[in-house]
Design a protein around this motif. Sequence first.
Motif, PDB file in Angstrom:
ATOM      1  N   GLY A 231      53.141  52.643 -13.080  1.00 51.60           N
ATOM      2  CA  GLY A 231      53.822  53.521 -12.118  1.00 51.60           C
ATOM      3  C   GLY A 231      53.094  53.516 -10.775  1.00 51.60           C
ATOM      4  O   GLY A 231      53.719  53.442  -9.707  1.00 51.60           O
ATOM      5  N   ILE A 232      51.772  53.568 -10.814  1.00 56.03           N
ATOM      6  CA  ILE A 232      50.986  53.537  -9.564  1.00 56.03           C
ATOM      7  C   ILE A 232      51.185  52.191  -8.855  1.00 56.03           C
ATOM      8  O   ILE A 232      51.416  52.127  -7.648  1.00 56.03           O
ATOM      9  CB  ILE A 232      49.490  53.809  -9.847  1.00 56.03           C
ATOM     10  CG1 ILE A 232      49.313  55.238 -10.369  1.00 56.03           C
ATOM     11  CG2 ILE A 232      48.653  53.562  -8.599  1.00 56.03           C
ATOM     12  CD1 ILE A 232      47.880  55.652 -10.674  1.00 56.03           C
ATOM     13  N   VAL A 233      51.128  51.111  -9.649  1.00 55.63           N
ATOM     14  CA  VAL A 233      51.328  49.774  -9.062  1.00 55.63           C
ATOM     15  C   VAL A 233      52.710  49.711  -8.412  1.00 55.63           C
ATOM     16  O   VAL A 233      52.862  49.209  -7.286  1.00 55.63           O
ATOM     17  CB  VAL A 233      51.160  48.672 -10.141  1.00 55.63           C
ATOM     18  CG1 VAL A 233      51.536  47.301  -9.589  1.00 55.63           C
ATOM     19  CG2 VAL A 233      49.725  48.653 -10.674  1.00 55.63           C
ATOM     20  N   HIS A 234      53.681  50.247  -9.115  1.00 56.64           N
ATOM     21  CA  HIS A 234      55.054  50.267  -8.579  1.00 56.64           C
ATOM     22  C   HIS A 234      55.076  50.949  -7.203  1.00 56.64           C
ATOM     23  O   HIS A 234      55.654  50.430  -6.249  1.00 56.64           O
ATOM     24  CB  HIS A 234      55.971  51.013  -9.562  1.00 56.64           C
ATOM     25  CG  HIS A 234      57.353  51.223  -9.061  1.00 56.64           C
ATOM     26  ND1 HIS A 234      58.391  50.405  -9.416  1.00 56.64           N
ATOM     27  CD2 HIS A 234      57.877  52.150  -8.191  1.00 56.64           C
ATOM     28  CE1 HIS A 234      59.490  50.817  -8.797  1.00 56.64           C
ATOM     29  NE2 HIS A 234      59.196  51.879  -8.050  1.00 56.64           N
ATOM     30  N   SER A 265      58.974  52.441 -12.361  1.00 59.69           N
ATOM     31  CA  SER A 265      58.813  53.510 -11.353  1.00 59.69           C
ATOM     32  C   SER A 265      58.249  54.748 -12.051  1.00 59.69           C
ATOM     33  O   SER A 265      58.497  54.964 -13.246  1.00 59.69           O
ATOM     34  CB  SER A 265      60.155  53.840 -10.715  1.00 59.69           C
ATOM     35  OG  SER A 265      60.974  54.479 -11.669  1.00 59.69           O
ATOM     36  N   PRO A 266      57.494  55.569 -11.320  1.00 60.52           N
ATOM     37  CA  PRO A 266      56.949  56.781 -11.950  1.00 60.52           C
ATOM     38  C   PRO A 266      58.043  57.641 -12.555  1.00 60.52           C
ATOM     39  O   PRO A 266      57.833  58.291 -13.568  1.00 60.52           O
ATOM     40  CB  PRO A 266      56.259  57.507 -10.787  1.00 60.52           C
ATOM     41  CG  PRO A 266      56.023  56.483  -9.748  1.00 60.52           C
ATOM     42  CD  PRO A 266      57.074  55.424  -9.914  1.00 60.52           C
ATOM     43  N   GLU A 267      59.222  57.596 -11.926  1.00 61.44           N
ATOM     44  CA  GLU A 267      60.335  58.401 -12.445  1.00 61.44           C
ATOM     45  C   GLU A 267      60.782  57.855 -13.800  1.00 61.44           C
ATOM     46  O   GLU A 267      61.040  58.616 -14.726  1.00 61.44           O
ATOM     47  CB  GLU A 267      61.513  58.367 -11.449  1.00 61.44           C
ATOM     48  CG  GLU A 267      61.232  59.082 -10.114  1.00 61.44           C
ATOM     49  CD  GLU A 267      60.283  58.318  -9.180  1.00 61.44           C
ATOM     50  OE1 GLU A 267      60.105  57.092  -9.370  1.00 61.44           O
ATOM     51  OE2 GLU A 267      59.703  58.938  -8.278  1.00 61.44           O
ATOM     52  N   SER A 268      60.832  56.520 -13.912  1.00 58.31           N
ATOM     53  CA  SER A 268      61.355  55.948 -15.162  1.00 58.31           C
ATOM     54  C   SER A 268      60.357  56.055 -16.316  1.00 58.31           C
ATOM     55  O   SER A 268      60.744  55.975 -17.469  1.00 58.31           O
ATOM     56  CB  SER A 268      61.777  54.485 -14.943  1.00 58.31           C
ATOM     57  OG  SER A 268      60.636  53.693 -14.692  1.00 58.31           O
ATOM     58  N   VAL A 269      59.081  56.210 -16.021  1.00 62.34           N
ATOM     59  CA  VAL A 269      58.106  56.318 -17.121  1.00 62.34           C
ATOM     60  C   VAL A 269      57.668  57.767 -17.370  1.00 62.34           C
ATOM     61  O   VAL A 269      56.873  58.042 -18.261  1.00 62.34           O
ATOM     62  CB  VAL A 269      56.844  55.425 -16.867  1.00 62.34           C
ATOM     63  CG1 VAL A 269      57.229  53.957 -16.811  1.00 62.34           C
ATOM     64  CG2 VAL A 269      56.069  55.852 -15.632  1.00 62.34           C
TER      65      VAL A 269
END
Length: 752
Positions: A231-234, A265-269
Amino acid sequence: MGRRVATRTCPLCEATCGLSITLFDGVVERIAGDQFDVFSKGYMCPKGATLGELQTDPDWLRMPLIKRDGRFVEVPWDEAFNEVDRLLRAIIAADGPDAVAMYVGNPTAHNLGGMLYLGPLAAALRSRNFFTAATLDNRPKDLANALLYGHHSTMAIPDIDRTDFLLILGANPMTSNGSLATAPGWPRRLRALQARGGKLVVIDPVRTKTAQLADQHVVPRVGSDAALLMGIVHVLFDEDLVCLGGAAEFVRGIDELSQHARGFSPESVAEYTGVDPVVVRRLARKVAAAPSACVYGRMGTTTTAFGSIGSWLIDAINILTGNFDRPGGVMFPLPASGAPNTQGSPRYGPALKIGRYHTRVRGAPELFGDLPMGCLAEEIDTPGSGRIRGLLTVSGNPVVSSPNSVRMDGALQRLDAFIAIDPYITDSTRHAHVVLPPPPPLQRPHYDIGFTRWAVRNVANFSPAVLPLLPNQMDEWAIMCCLIALLDGSDANISEVDDATIGSMVRAATADPTSRVYGRDATEILDLLRPRTGPERILDFMLRTGPYGDALGREPTGLTLDILQQNPHGVDFGPLKPRLPEFLRTPDGLINVAPEILLRDLDRLRTAVAAGPTDGLVLIGRRHLRSNNSWAHNTGSLMTGRNRCTLLMNPDDASARGLESGDTAMITSRAGETTASVEVTERIAAGVVSLPHGWLHSGGQGVVLHTASQRPGVNSNRLSDEYLVDEPSWTSVLNGIPVVVTASCDSSSAAP
Ligand SMILES: Nc1nc2c(c(=O)[nH]1)N[C@H]1C(S)=C(S)[C@@H](COP(=O)(O)OP(=O)(O)OC[C@H]3O[C@@H](n4cnc5c(=O)[nH]c(N)nc54)[C@H](O)[C@@H]3O)O[C@H]1N2
Ligand SMILES: Nc1nc2c(c(=O)[nH]1)N[C@H]1C(S)=C(S)[C@@H](COP(=O)(O)OP(=O)(O)OC[C@H]3O[C@@H](n4cnc5c(=O)[nH]c(N)nc54)[C@H](O)[C@@H]3O)O[C@H]1N2
Ligand code: SF4
Ligand SMILES: [Mo]
């Protein structure tokens, strides 16, 4: 005789604190932190003060033991070696050398003699069945290191003394004193970071001492760090925050990594990680925007189901945010005794070969010459050709340290030969046929070959033995030399094996065009190393051919062991310096941030994220400042105070099961069950329970650890599952074991 003060580096954990030891007539009176130590500057923890207690511990074996009629008897050394010879020879003659396995545990990494003669010992055994504690610990990190930098021991070290922003995942250095980042006095250093205006963020399902100190504490779901890091990488790509800085020309694979990060994405995880996407986005921005930042992860990231991906992404984030190989970011030490990344050709190295052979039962691949500990028991207890029938443990306690300890305990009892180099009769060594005890720490010289490679500063400390060996004691390296001769079928004595060991090292160096003694006469070099013998001679050679060394006289002001001996508080070579690209050993001289093996494993992560969080409780581990894996529990001064071997439980989870603090809970997993006393606390997240690692199990008949046995605890590895691994590295999942917890009807079986 009389009163004297000796300096000594503490060998008990990776922090390498300098100790000042006052002795009177050879008896330790007092141990304090060495104020003048160039690295630790007086810091030590309560364990450092116990080296005197280890020296006088009546359970620390002074003579070898062999088992006769089911009981241990003390025997002279030659009789013990004859017994080893008899037992191993029979197995090797019948089934070949692979029928004898070797397991090397953690204390060898803290033992100069053990470190230096282990390679020759393993070579003499000629067995592919070689296991170490790494697959219970740092193998995922090692795999990521090898893939990114070309050698598994090339570790990116957080420059905690200069950073402005430190993000810690799954590590508790306020208690563990740090790991894979050697820094005496982590507590001081973390406070100094905050005092200079820096920020500390901790990601941990438990509000640990480190989390309590932090400026921000983020609570993830156990085992979800790989997704959180993705998520951070995204975000770094999505919000155009990627800035490689000086590392740019040495990095490839950025586009590939970016493509793979798109789906995370942070939202998706968020549902899977349990972390608010707003928090993840802010974290990513902070790491990117800080004047300098570093991300650091440890056991809570490595010994989880996605340990390899997590370890890789931690380094990837340091690279993507320009915090790579520069002060305040992650950096690469230049150790005085050399390291694989100071040997050979700068920048370039051979292609990585993994999986050159596999275990018999589950087909687990070899990684860096090592097989997974989660497979050892089945290799012993599964019948058929190629079964392991003999085991040599060197400083290992597999029954307490490895998953499914009940199965391991049973497997050890089926061995036709179990030889242990170990000072204690533990849950494991009680099953041995021969126990060969090394001397306590104060009776051996010390230099940290391993941990100087991972230190936050370039330093070198040598400590001579504080006390001499008694006539009936053998140093660990000498024990190893005897075993080498015996396995080689030669009648060489210790000094002949020792001479052969250094001789082959020197000859290899003189034939290596990249060595500082290339082309020199080996005999001349061996003469220059006189009159030293044993580990000190090898160390002197390593220091003198190392990056600061005198190249055996060619650079007369360079480092030698003599110089370290003249500087008992150590020699400081200063803060870490940038080393790109010279420290790399990859085939193309570049860092591939999108290694194929780990990209492939992302499918497994995608499946887990899509499946979402699972219901039920998961078990994790913890450490206490007064513990040291499985073997500090016999030190009386560390065992005072309240019962620390408790099952931490969140109030919601406890009340849902009708449990309160002090109640006995029954904990069940696929692998086994045990009971423990419950400690209800808000400090642990709901859905997670924690048992400390390393406790002696109360049922250990025959264990001779008098102090530890008075306060037995729960061996948490009765619950961990040998079939749960991080797939690329085959490291055991020790954090995140599905368990069921119920109120126990049998409170008498609870650990006190
Ligand atoms: N569930 C769970 N399991 C874990 C962990 C966890 O967090 N949770 N942690 C894992 C980790 S990180 C590690 S490193 C392993 C450790 O696992 P091991 O290395 O197997 O166990 P240790 O407790 O470190 O000690 C091993 C033995 O070394 C002996 N010893 C002490 N000093 C010396 C010496 O100088 N020479 C010799 N020859 N022997 C000596 C001790 O008596 C002890 O029997 O455990 C792993 N297992
Ligand atoms: N006092 C003491 N010091 C030691 C040792 C010891 O036994 N006692 N052992 C030494 C050894 S061999 C080692 S390897 C080091 C280990 O050093 P550390 O890794 O710093 O020590 P641990 O206590 O294992 O810390 C792991 C942390 O990860 C958290 N955690 C568990 N699961 C997860 C997860 O899924 N995600 C995240 N983000 N966090 C999670 C746990 O709550 C815990 O706080 O310590 C060394 N130092
Ligand atoms: S922190 Fe580690 S090295 Fe320092 S005194 Fe404690 S146990 Fe020893
Ligand atoms: Mo460890």
